[in-house]
Motif scaffolding. Structure first.
Motif, PDB file in Angstrom:
ATOM      1  N   TYR A   1       0.847  -1.192   0.000  1.00  0.00           N
ATOM      2  CA  TYR A   1       0.000   0.000   0.000  1.00  0.00           C
ATOM      3  C   TYR A   1       0.886   1.246   0.000  1.00  0.00           C
ATOM      4  O   TYR A   1       1.647   1.477   0.946  1.00  0.00           O
ATOM      5  N   THR A   2       0.814   2.040  -1.076  1.00  0.00           N
ATOM      6  CA  THR A   2       1.607   3.260  -1.161  1.00  0.00           C
ATOM      7  C   THR A   2       0.895   4.395  -0.433  1.00  0.00           C
ATOM      8  O   THR A   2      -0.248   4.734  -0.767  1.00  0.00           O
ATOM      9  N   VAL A   3       1.575   4.976   0.544  1.00  0.00           N
ATOM     10  CA  VAL A   3       1.034   6.109   1.304  1.00  0.00           C
ATOM     11  C   VAL A   3       1.489   7.382   0.601  1.00  0.00           C
ATOM     12  O   VAL A   3       2.663   7.731   0.620  1.00  0.00           O
ATOM     13  N   HIS A   4       0.547   8.085  -0.025  1.00  0.00           N
ATOM     14  CA  HIS A   4       0.878   9.211  -0.899  1.00  0.00           C
ATOM     15  C   HIS A   4       0.907  10.565  -0.194  1.00  0.00           C
ATOM     16  O   HIS A   4       1.355  11.552  -0.787  1.00  0.00           O
ATOM     17  N   THR A   5       0.429  10.630   1.032  1.00  0.00           N
ATOM     18  CA  THR A   5       0.407  11.908   1.729  1.00  0.00           C
ATOM     19  C   THR A   5       0.663  11.663   3.211  1.00  0.00           C
ATOM     20  O   THR A   5       0.893  10.522   3.626  1.00  0.00           O
ATOM     21  N   MET A   6       0.619  12.708   4.008  1.00  0.00           N
ATOM     22  CA  MET A   6       0.862  12.548   5.430  1.00  0.00           C
ATOM     23  C   MET A   6      -0.194  11.615   6.032  1.00  0.00           C
ATOM     24  O   MET A   6      -1.395  11.836   5.855  1.00  0.00           O
ATOM     25  N   ALA A   7       0.259  10.575   6.718  1.00  0.00           N
ATOM     26  CA  ALA A   7      -0.639   9.504   7.161  1.00  0.00           C
ATOM     27  C   ALA A   7      -1.781  10.013   8.033  1.00  0.00           C
ATOM     28  O   ALA A   7      -2.916   9.530   7.926  1.00  0.00           O
ATOM     29  N   HIS A   8      -1.503  11.010   8.860  1.00  0.00           N
ATOM     30  CA  HIS A   8      -2.553  11.515   9.754  1.00  0.00           C
ATOM     31  C   HIS A   8      -3.559  12.399   9.032  1.00  0.00           C
ATOM     32  O   HIS A   8      -4.598  12.757   9.596  1.00  0.00           O
ATOM     33  N   LYS A   9      -3.272  12.741   7.777  1.00  0.00           N
ATOM     34  CA  LYS A   9      -4.178  13.568   6.978  1.00  0.00           C
ATOM     35  C   LYS A   9      -4.972  12.741   5.965  1.00  0.00           C
ATOM     36  O   LYS A   9      -5.903  13.245   5.341  1.00  0.00           O
ATOM     37  N   GLU A  10      -4.609  11.473   5.801  1.00  0.00           N
ATOM     38  CA  GLU A  10      -5.137  10.677   4.701  1.00  0.00           C
ATOM     39  C   GLU A  10      -6.592  10.258   4.909  1.00  0.00           C
ATOM     40  O   GLU A  10      -7.395  10.256   3.973  1.00  0.00           O
ATOM     41  N   TYR A  11      -6.936   9.873   6.129  1.00  0.00           N
ATOM     42  CA  TYR A  11      -8.287   9.397   6.433  1.00  0.00           C
ATOM     43  C   TYR A  11      -8.751   9.941   7.777  1.00  0.00           C
ATOM     44  O   TYR A  11      -7.951  10.492   8.549  1.00  0.00           O
ATOM     45  N   ASN A  12     -10.034   9.731   8.092  1.00  0.00           N
ATOM     46  CA  ASN A  12     -10.511  10.097   9.428  1.00  0.00           C
ATOM     47  C   ASN A  12     -10.006   9.082  10.451  1.00  0.00           C
ATOM     48  O   ASN A  12      -9.452   8.038  10.095  1.00  0.00           O
ATOM     49  N   LYS A  13     -10.190   9.382  11.717  1.00  0.00           N
ATOM     50  CA  LYS A  13      -9.575   8.570  12.774  1.00  0.00           C
ATOM     51  C   LYS A  13     -10.101   7.131  12.799  1.00  0.00           C
ATOM     52  O   LYS A  13      -9.380   6.199  13.183  1.00  0.00           O
TER      53      LYS A  13
ATOM     54  N   PRO B   1       0.821  -8.421   9.176  1.00  0.00           N
ATOM     55  CA  PRO B   1       2.019  -7.822   8.554  1.00  0.00           C
ATOM     56  C   PRO B   1       2.523  -8.572   7.334  1.00  0.00           C
ATOM     57  O   PRO B   1       3.207  -7.989   6.489  1.00  0.00           O
ATOM     58  N   ALA B   2       2.202  -9.855   7.204  1.00  0.00           N
ATOM     59  CA  ALA B   2       2.640 -10.622   6.040  1.00  0.00           C
ATOM     60  C   ALA B   2       1.780 -10.316   4.815  1.00  0.00           C
ATOM     61  O   ALA B   2       2.174 -10.599   3.678  1.00  0.00           O
ATOM     62  N   ILE B   3       0.613  -9.707   5.040  1.00  0.00           N
ATOM     63  CA  ILE B   3      -0.317  -9.438   3.940  1.00  0.00           C
ATOM     64  C   ILE B   3      -0.306  -7.973   3.523  1.00  0.00           C
ATOM     65  O   ILE B   3      -0.339  -7.662   2.335  1.00  0.00           O
ATOM     66  N   PHE B   4      -0.233  -7.058   4.494  1.00  0.00           N
ATOM     67  CA  PHE B   4      -0.305  -5.629   4.181  1.00  0.00           C
ATOM     68  C   PHE B   4       0.997  -4.916   4.563  1.00  0.00           C
ATOM     69  O   PHE B   4       1.405  -4.959   5.727  1.00  0.00           O
ATOM     70  N   THR B   5       1.622  -4.265   3.588  1.00  0.00           N
ATOM     71  CA  THR B   5       2.864  -3.534   3.823  1.00  0.00           C
ATOM     72  C   THR B   5       2.703  -2.086   3.373  1.00  0.00           C
ATOM     73  O   THR B   5       2.527  -1.825   2.174  1.00  0.00           O
ATOM     74  N   PRO B   6       2.761  -1.116   4.304  1.00  0.00           N
ATOM     75  CA  PRO B   6       2.717   0.292   3.892  1.00  0.00           C
ATOM     76  C   PRO B   6       4.072   0.756   3.373  1.00  0.00           C
ATOM     77  O   PRO B   6       5.118   0.398   3.930  1.00  0.00           O
ATOM     78  N   VAL B   7       4.059   1.540   2.309  1.00  0.00           N
ATOM     79  CA  VAL B   7       5.286   2.084   1.726  1.00  0.00           C
ATOM     80  C   VAL B   7       5.124   3.596   1.612  1.00  0.00           C
ATOM     81  O   VAL B   7       4.181   4.081   0.976  1.00  0.00           O
ATOM     82  N   SER B   8       6.050   4.341   2.203  1.00  0.00           N
ATOM     83  CA  SER B   8       5.993   5.798   2.172  1.00  0.00           C
ATOM     84  C   SER B   8       6.700   6.323   0.931  1.00  0.00           C
ATOM     85  O   SER B   8       7.691   5.748   0.482  1.00  0.00           O
ATOM     86  N   ILE B   9       6.198   7.463   0.399  1.00  0.00           N
ATOM     87  CA  ILE B   9       6.788   8.016  -0.828  1.00  0.00           C
ATOM     88  C   ILE B   9       7.912   9.005  -0.542  1.00  0.00           C
ATOM     89  O   ILE B   9       8.542   9.502  -1.474  1.00  0.00           O
ATOM     90  N   SER B  10       8.169   9.293   0.728  1.00  0.00           N
ATOM     91  CA  SER B  10       9.275  10.186   1.103  1.00  0.00           C
ATOM     92  C   SER B  10       9.572   9.983   2.580  1.00  0.00           C
ATOM     93  O   SER B  10       8.780   9.380   3.315  1.00  0.00           O
ATOM     94  N   GLN B  11      10.707  10.490   3.022  1.00  0.00           N
ATOM     95  CA  GLN B  11      11.057  10.383   4.439  1.00  0.00           C
ATOM     96  C   GLN B  11      10.074  11.164   5.307  1.00  0.00           C
ATOM     97  O   GLN B  11       9.747  10.751   6.419  1.00  0.00           O
ATOM     98  N   SER B  12       9.599  12.278   4.804  1.00  0.00           N
ATOM     99  CA  SER B  12       8.630  13.079   5.549  1.00  0.00           C
ATOM    100  C   SER B  12       7.335  12.309   5.767  1.00  0.00           C
ATOM    101  O   SER B  12       6.759  12.330   6.859  1.00  0.00           O
ATOM    102  N   VAL B  13       6.866  11.625   4.731  1.00  0.00           N
ATOM    103  CA  VAL B  13       5.679  10.788   4.871  1.00  0.00           C
ATOM    104  C   VAL B  13       5.959   9.631   5.820  1.00  0.00           C
ATOM    105  O   VAL B  13       5.117   9.261   6.649  1.00  0.00           O
ATOM    106  N   SER B  14       7.150   9.063   5.731  1.00  0.00           N
ATOM    107  CA  SER B  14       7.526   7.941   6.594  1.00  0.00           C
ATOM    108  C   SER B  14       7.424   8.289   8.073  1.00  0.00           C
ATOM    109  O   SER B  14       6.964   7.477   8.888  1.00  0.00           O
ATOM    110  N   GLU B  15       7.825   9.496   8.423  1.00  0.00           N
ATOM    111  CA  GLU B  15       7.735   9.917   9.832  1.00  0.00           C
ATOM    112  C   GLU B  15       6.285   9.911  10.318  1.00  0.00           C
ATOM    113  O   GLU B  15       6.002   9.537  11.448  1.00  0.00           O
TER     114      GLU B  15
END
Length: 368
Positions: free
Chosen positions: A110-122, A136-150
Protein backbone atom coordinates in the motif's frame (compact mmCIF):
# COMPACT_ATOMS: atom_id res chain seq x y z
CA UNK A 1 4.60 -12.90 -11.66
CA UNK A 2 1.12 -11.40 -11.93
CA UNK A 3 0.93 -7.87 -10.53
CA UNK A 4 -2.48 -6.38 -9.82
CA UNK A 5 -2.65 -2.63 -9.23
CA UNK A 6 -5.86 -1.31 -7.70
CA UNK A 7 -7.29 2.21 -7.88
CA UNK A 8 -10.66 3.55 -6.78
CA UNK A 9 -10.97 5.92 -9.76
CA UNK A 10 -8.97 7.13 -12.75
CA UNK A 11 -9.69 10.83 -12.22
CA UNK A 12 -6.66 13.11 -12.63
CA UNK A 13 -4.63 13.27 -9.42
CA UNK A 14 -1.18 12.52 -8.07
CA UNK A 15 -1.89 8.99 -6.83
CA UNK A 16 -3.82 8.11 -9.98
CA UNK A 17 -1.10 9.43 -12.27
CA UNK A 18 1.54 7.56 -10.26
CA UNK A 19 -0.43 4.33 -10.60
CA UNK A 20 -0.82 4.65 -14.38
CA UNK A 21 2.88 5.52 -14.76
CA UNK A 22 4.10 2.60 -12.67
CA UNK A 23 1.79 0.15 -14.47
CA UNK A 24 3.08 1.30 -17.86
CA UNK A 25 6.70 1.18 -16.76
CA UNK A 26 6.54 -2.22 -15.06
CA UNK A 27 4.84 -3.67 -18.13
CA UNK A 28 7.57 -2.14 -20.32
CA UNK A 29 10.70 -3.06 -18.35
CA UNK A 30 9.76 -6.54 -17.11
CA UNK A 31 8.26 -9.81 -18.30
CA UNK A 32 5.64 -9.73 -15.56
CA UNK A 33 1.95 -9.56 -16.38
CA UNK A 34 0.53 -6.23 -15.17
CA UNK A 35 -3.14 -5.61 -14.42
CA UNK A 36 -4.81 -2.36 -13.44
CA UNK A 37 -8.23 -2.64 -11.80
CA UNK A 38 -10.26 0.57 -11.43
CA UNK A 39 -13.14 0.10 -9.02
CA UNK A 40 -15.30 2.95 -10.37
CA UNK A 41 -16.83 3.46 -13.81
CA UNK A 42 -14.44 4.52 -16.55
CA UNK A 43 -15.06 6.54 -19.68
CA UNK A 44 -13.09 7.42 -22.80
CA UNK A 45 -13.11 11.09 -21.80
CA UNK A 46 -10.83 10.49 -18.80
CA UNK A 47 -7.36 11.81 -19.62
CA UNK A 48 -5.39 9.24 -17.64
CA UNK A 49 -7.25 6.36 -19.26
CA UNK A 50 -5.85 7.44 -22.62
CA UNK A 51 -2.32 7.25 -21.19
CA UNK A 52 -2.47 3.57 -20.18
CA UNK A 53 -0.21 1.31 -22.24
CA UNK A 54 -1.68 -1.48 -24.34
CA UNK A 55 0.61 -3.82 -22.40
CA UNK A 56 -1.43 -3.19 -19.25
CA UNK A 57 -4.59 -5.24 -18.75
CA UNK A 58 -7.29 -2.78 -17.66
CA UNK A 59 -10.34 -3.90 -15.69
CA UNK A 60 -13.23 -1.80 -14.36
CA UNK A 61 -15.65 -3.07 -11.70
CA UNK A 62 -18.10 -0.22 -12.43
CA UNK A 63 -18.56 0.66 -8.78
CA UNK A 64 -21.18 3.30 -8.04
CA UNK A 65 -21.69 4.79 -4.62
CA UNK A 66 -19.71 3.82 -1.54
CA UNK A 67 -18.77 0.65 0.27
CA UNK A 68 -21.11 -2.34 -0.25
CA UNK A 69 -21.29 -6.11 -0.09
CA UNK A 70 -21.64 -6.11 -3.88
CA UNK A 71 -18.25 -4.47 -4.46
CA UNK A 72 -16.62 -6.81 -1.92
CA UNK A 73 -17.98 -9.77 -3.89
CA UNK A 74 -16.80 -8.28 -7.21
CA UNK A 75 -13.28 -7.78 -5.85
CA UNK A 76 -13.21 -11.30 -4.40
CA UNK A 77 -14.33 -12.70 -7.77
CA UNK A 78 -11.66 -10.63 -9.56
CA UNK A 79 -8.92 -12.01 -7.29
CA UNK A 80 -10.18 -15.54 -7.95
CA UNK A 81 -10.06 -15.02 -11.71
CA UNK A 82 -6.77 -13.10 -12.05
CA UNK A 83 -4.92 -14.98 -9.27
CA UNK A 84 -2.32 -12.22 -8.72
CA UNK A 85 0.92 -12.99 -6.92
CA UNK A 86 1.11 -9.47 -5.52
CA UNK A 87 -1.34 -6.58 -5.16
CA UNK A 88 -0.35 -2.91 -5.21
CA UNK A 89 -2.91 -0.59 -3.62
CA UNK A 90 -3.36 3.15 -3.89
CA UNK A 91 -5.76 5.43 -2.02
CA UNK A 92 -9.10 4.13 -0.78
CA UNK A 93 -8.66 0.92 -2.74
CA UNK A 94 -7.10 -0.42 0.47
CA UNK A 95 -10.34 0.01 2.41
CA UNK A 96 -12.53 -1.51 -0.32
CA UNK A 97 -10.30 -4.53 -1.00
CA UNK A 98 -9.02 -5.42 2.47
CA UNK A 99 -11.56 -8.17 3.21
CA UNK A 100 -11.16 -10.00 -0.13
CA UNK A 101 -7.37 -9.73 0.21
CA UNK A 102 -7.53 -11.21 3.71
CA UNK A 103 -9.74 -14.05 2.52
CA UNK A 104 -7.35 -14.80 -0.35
CA UNK A 105 -4.19 -14.19 1.73
CA UNK A 106 -2.46 -12.32 -1.11
CA UNK A 107 0.51 -10.13 -0.10
CA UNK A 108 -0.23 -6.47 -0.77
CA UNK A 109 1.73 -3.23 -0.95
CA UNK A 110 0.00 0.00 0.00
CA UNK A 111 1.61 3.26 -1.16
CA UNK A 112 1.03 6.11 1.30
CA UNK A 113 0.88 9.21 -0.90
CA UNK A 114 0.41 11.91 1.73
CA UNK A 115 0.86 12.55 5.43
CA UNK A 116 -0.64 9.50 7.16
CA UNK A 117 -2.55 11.52 9.75
CA UNK A 118 -4.18 13.57 6.98
CA UNK A 119 -5.14 10.68 4.70
CA UNK A 120 -8.29 9.40 6.43
CA UNK A 121 -10.51 10.10 9.43
CA UNK A 122 -9.57 8.57 12.77
CA UNK A 123 -11.92 5.56 12.37
CA UNK A 124 -10.47 4.50 9.03
CA UNK A 125 -6.94 5.11 10.36
CA UNK A 126 -7.70 2.77 13.28
CA UNK A 127 -8.92 0.10 10.86
CA UNK A 128 -5.83 0.48 8.67
CA UNK A 129 -3.57 0.31 11.72
CA UNK A 130 -5.28 -2.97 12.64
CA UNK A 131 -4.64 -4.35 9.14
CA UNK A 132 -0.96 -3.36 9.12
CA UNK A 133 -0.21 -4.66 12.60
CA UNK A 134 -2.56 -7.65 12.69
CA UNK A 135 -1.57 -8.99 9.27
CA UNK A 136 2.02 -7.82 8.55
CA UNK A 137 2.64 -10.62 6.04
CA UNK A 138 -0.32 -9.44 3.94
CA UNK A 139 -0.31 -5.63 4.18
CA UNK A 140 2.86 -3.53 3.82
CA UNK A 141 2.72 0.29 3.89
CA UNK A 142 5.29 2.08 1.73
CA UNK A 143 5.99 5.80 2.17
CA UNK A 144 6.79 8.02 -0.83
CA UNK A 145 9.27 10.19 1.10
CA UNK A 146 11.06 10.38 4.44
CA UNK A 147 8.63 13.08 5.55
CA UNK A 148 5.68 10.79 4.87
CA UNK A 149 7.53 7.94 6.59
CA UNK A 150 7.74 9.92 9.83
CA UNK A 151 3.94 10.32 9.86
CA UNK A 152 3.41 6.63 9.02
CA UNK A 153 5.57 5.65 12.01
CA UNK A 154 3.62 7.93 14.33
CA UNK A 155 0.22 6.88 12.99
CA UNK A 156 0.60 3.14 12.35
CA UNK A 157 3.77 2.01 14.12
CA UNK A 158 7.46 2.85 14.41
CA UNK A 159 8.47 -0.39 12.67
CA UNK A 160 6.95 0.62 9.31
CA UNK A 161 10.08 2.08 7.74
CA UNK A 162 9.86 1.13 4.04
CA UNK A 163 10.36 4.13 1.75
CA UNK A 164 10.28 4.18 -2.04
CA UNK A 165 10.50 7.68 -3.46
CA UNK A 166 7.88 8.51 -6.05
CA UNK A 167 9.02 8.69 -9.63
CA UNK A 168 7.66 10.35 -12.72
CA UNK A 169 7.90 9.69 -16.42
CA UNK A 170 9.98 12.00 -18.58
CA UNK A 171 7.68 14.59 -20.14
CA UNK A 172 7.77 15.62 -23.77
CA UNK A 173 6.23 18.59 -25.50
CA UNK A 174 3.22 18.25 -27.79
CA UNK A 175 2.07 19.74 -31.08
CA UNK A 176 0.52 22.56 -29.05
CA UNK A 177 3.87 23.78 -27.69
CA UNK A 178 4.19 26.71 -30.09
CA UNK A 179 0.67 27.93 -29.28
CA UNK A 180 1.42 27.73 -25.55
CA UNK A 181 4.70 29.60 -26.01
CA UNK A 182 2.90 32.36 -27.88
CA UNK A 183 0.32 32.59 -25.10
CA UNK A 184 3.00 32.82 -22.39
CA UNK A 185 4.71 35.57 -24.38
CA UNK A 186 1.53 37.66 -24.18
CA UNK A 187 1.93 37.69 -20.38
CA UNK A 188 5.49 38.99 -20.52
CA UNK A 189 6.47 42.63 -20.31
CA UNK A 190 9.72 41.94 -22.18
CA UNK A 191 12.38 39.25 -22.67
CA UNK A 192 13.54 39.70 -19.07
CA UNK A 193 10.17 38.73 -17.58
CA UNK A 194 10.48 35.67 -15.35
CA UNK A 195 7.73 33.08 -15.91
CA UNK A 196 6.45 31.14 -12.88
CA UNK A 197 4.18 28.12 -13.14
CA UNK A 198 1.84 26.20 -10.85
CA UNK A 199 0.32 22.84 -11.82
CA UNK A 200 -2.14 20.98 -9.62
CA UNK A 201 -5.44 21.11 -7.81
CA UNK A 202 -6.64 24.52 -6.72
CA UNK A 203 -7.52 23.79 -3.11
CA UNK A 204 -6.92 24.84 0.48
CA UNK A 205 -4.48 21.97 0.95
CA UNK A 206 -2.45 23.19 -2.02
CA UNK A 207 -2.66 26.74 -0.60
CA UNK A 208 -3.18 28.39 -3.98
CA UNK A 209 -4.46 31.54 -2.31
CA UNK A 210 -1.03 32.09 -0.70
CA UNK A 211 0.51 31.94 -4.16
CA UNK A 212 -1.89 34.54 -5.56
CA UNK A 213 -1.30 36.89 -2.62
CA UNK A 214 2.47 36.53 -2.98
CA UNK A 215 2.34 37.51 -6.65
CA UNK A 216 0.03 40.42 -5.89
CA UNK A 217 2.77 41.81 -3.67
CA UNK A 218 5.57 41.09 -6.16
CA UNK A 219 3.67 42.94 -8.88
CA UNK A 220 2.74 45.74 -6.47
CA UNK A 221 6.48 46.23 -6.02
CA UNK A 222 7.13 46.33 -9.75
CA UNK A 223 8.75 42.93 -10.15
CA UNK A 224 8.98 41.82 -13.77
CA UNK A 225 7.17 38.49 -13.38
CA UNK A 226 4.11 36.58 -14.53
CA UNK A 227 2.36 33.47 -13.21
CA UNK A 228 0.42 30.75 -15.01
CA UNK A 229 -1.84 28.55 -12.84
CA UNK A 230 -2.68 25.23 -14.49
CA UNK A 231 -5.29 23.30 -12.55
CA UNK A 232 -8.85 23.08 -11.37
CA UNK A 233 -11.05 23.15 -8.29
CA UNK A 234 -12.56 19.69 -8.06
CA UNK A 235 -15.46 20.73 -5.80
CA UNK A 236 -18.94 21.30 -7.19
CA UNK A 237 -19.19 24.91 -6.02
CA UNK A 238 -15.60 25.79 -6.98
CA UNK A 239 -15.68 28.34 -4.16
CA UNK A 240 -11.94 28.21 -3.47
CA UNK A 241 -11.12 28.84 -7.13
CA UNK A 242 -13.46 31.85 -7.08
CA UNK A 243 -11.79 33.10 -3.91
CA UNK A 244 -8.38 32.88 -5.58
CA UNK A 245 -9.60 34.63 -8.72
CA UNK A 246 -11.24 37.39 -6.68
CA UNK A 247 -7.98 37.92 -4.76
CA UNK A 248 -5.99 38.26 -7.99
CA UNK A 249 -5.23 41.94 -8.62
CA UNK A 250 -3.31 41.39 -11.85
CA UNK A 251 -5.46 39.37 -14.23
CA UNK A 252 -3.13 40.34 -17.09
CA UNK A 253 -0.08 38.82 -15.35
CA UNK A 254 -1.57 36.03 -13.21
CA UNK A 255 -3.61 33.66 -15.35
CA UNK A 256 -5.83 30.71 -14.44
CA UNK A 257 -5.80 28.45 -17.50
CA UNK A 258 -7.72 25.46 -16.11
CA UNK A 259 -6.87 21.80 -16.45
CA UNK A 260 -4.46 21.08 -19.30
CA UNK A 261 -3.28 17.78 -20.74
CA UNK A 262 -0.09 19.16 -22.31
CA UNK A 263 1.71 20.34 -19.16
CA UNK A 264 5.17 19.86 -20.69
CA UNK A 265 4.38 22.71 -23.10
CA UNK A 266 3.88 25.01 -20.11
CA UNK A 267 6.91 23.74 -18.18
CA UNK A 268 9.28 24.32 -21.08
CA UNK A 269 8.30 28.02 -21.02
CA UNK A 270 8.79 28.41 -17.26
CA UNK A 271 11.72 29.74 -15.26
CA UNK A 272 10.47 28.18 -12.01
CA UNK A 273 7.74 25.94 -10.65
CA UNK A 274 5.79 27.07 -7.58
CA UNK A 275 4.57 24.75 -4.83
CA UNK A 276 2.80 26.35 -1.84
CA UNK A 277 1.08 23.38 -0.15
CA UNK A 278 0.21 23.26 3.53
CA UNK A 279 1.28 19.60 3.44
CA UNK A 280 2.62 17.50 0.58
CA UNK A 281 3.64 13.85 0.40
CA UNK A 282 6.15 14.54 -2.36
CA UNK A 283 4.53 16.05 -5.42
CA UNK A 284 4.47 14.35 -8.83
CA UNK A 285 4.27 17.78 -10.49
CA UNK A 286 7.54 18.80 -8.82
CA UNK A 287 9.27 15.71 -10.23
CA UNK A 288 7.84 16.46 -13.66
CA UNK A 289 9.28 19.97 -13.39
CA UNK A 290 12.68 18.46 -12.56
CA UNK A 291 12.41 16.22 -15.62
CA UNK A 292 12.28 19.40 -17.75
CA UNK A 293 15.15 21.05 -15.84
CA UNK A 294 12.83 23.50 -14.04
CA UNK A 295 13.68 24.42 -10.41
CA UNK A 296 10.97 24.17 -7.73
CA UNK A 297 10.22 26.87 -5.17
CA UNK A 298 8.36 25.26 -2.28
CA UNK A 299 6.97 25.86 1.16
CA UNK A 300 8.31 23.52 3.90
CA UNK A 301 5.31 21.24 3.45
CA UNK A 302 6.95 17.84 3.94
CA UNK A 303 8.05 15.77 0.94
CA UNK A 304 9.40 18.62 -1.22
CA UNK A 305 12.02 19.33 1.46
CA UNK A 306 13.35 15.80 0.86
CA UNK A 307 14.00 16.33 -2.84
CA UNK A 308 14.95 20.00 -3.14
CA UNK A 309 18.63 20.87 -2.78
CA UNK A 310 18.61 24.64 -2.15
CA UNK A 311 20.59 26.51 -4.77
CA UNK A 312 20.69 23.51 -7.12
CA UNK A 313 17.16 22.45 -8.07
CA UNK A 314 15.10 24.93 -6.06
CA UNK A 315 14.54 26.79 -2.84
CA UNK A 316 12.39 26.21 0.26
CA UNK A 317 10.77 28.96 2.30
CA UNK A 318 11.30 29.03 6.05
CA UNK A 319 7.59 29.09 6.83
CA UNK A 320 4.23 28.55 5.16
CA UNK A 321 3.33 32.23 5.03
CA UNK A 322 2.96 34.83 2.30
CA UNK A 323 5.88 36.85 3.69
CA UNK A 324 8.21 33.86 3.86
CA UNK A 325 7.31 32.65 0.38
CA UNK A 326 7.83 36.13 -1.06
CA UNK A 327 11.39 36.03 0.31
CA UNK A 328 12.03 32.84 -1.67
CA UNK A 329 10.52 34.35 -4.82
CA UNK A 330 12.65 37.48 -4.45
CA UNK A 331 15.74 35.36 -3.80
CA UNK A 332 15.07 33.44 -7.01
CA UNK A 333 14.43 36.65 -8.95
CA UNK A 334 17.82 37.95 -7.81
CA UNK A 335 19.58 34.60 -8.31
CA UNK A 336 17.70 32.43 -10.84
CA UNK A 337 18.73 28.78 -11.12
CA UNK A 338 19.60 28.27 -14.77
CA UNK A 339 21.55 24.99 -14.80
CA UNK A 340 18.90 22.73 -16.34
CA UNK A 341 21.38 19.94 -17.05
CA UNK A 342 22.25 19.63 -13.36
CA UNK A 343 18.56 19.49 -12.39
CA UNK A 344 17.82 16.85 -15.02
CA UNK A 345 20.86 14.81 -13.93
CA UNK A 346 19.61 14.69 -10.33
CA UNK A 347 16.16 13.71 -11.55
CA UNK A 348 17.53 10.97 -13.81
CA UNK A 349 19.59 9.45 -11.02
CA UNK A 350 16.84 9.37 -8.38
CA UNK A 351 13.33 10.23 -9.49
CA UNK A 352 12.47 8.66 -12.83
CA UNK A 353 9.56 6.24 -12.88
CA UNK A 354 11.90 3.49 -14.04
CA UNK A 355 13.98 3.87 -10.86
CA UNK A 356 10.79 3.81 -8.78
CA UNK A 357 9.22 0.87 -10.65
CA UNK A 358 12.35 -1.26 -10.28
CA UNK A 359 12.45 -0.64 -6.53
CA UNK A 360 8.83 -1.77 -6.23
CA UNK A 361 9.52 -4.89 -8.31
CA UNK A 362 12.34 -5.76 -5.92
CA UNK A 363 10.02 -5.12 -2.97
CA UNK A 364 7.34 -7.41 -4.44
CA UNK A 365 9.87 -10.25 -4.65
CA UNK A 366 10.66 -9.94 -0.93
CA UNK A 367 6.95 -10.29 -0.05
CA UNK A 368 6.30 -13.48 -2.03
Amino acid sequence: MKILHLLTSINTGGAEKFCVDICNTQADISEHKVYLCILDDISEEQLLLKMISRNVNVISLNKRGGYSLKIIYKIYKLLSEVKPNIIHLNGRALVYTSIPILLKRIPSIYTVHTMAHKEYNKYIRSYIKLLFNGFPAIFTPVSISQSVSETVKKTYGAHFETVVYNGSSQLTTSSKSEVVAQYINTLKKDNNTLVFLYIGRISKEKNTLLLVKAFNELLDNGRNVCLCIVGYDGTLKQSYLLECKNENKYSDKVKFVGRQENIADYLVCADAFCLTSNYEGLGIAALEAFSMGIPVLSTPSGGPSDIIIPGINGYISEQITVESYIKVLNHFIEKPLRDKDKIIKLYTEKYTMEVCALQYLELYETKL
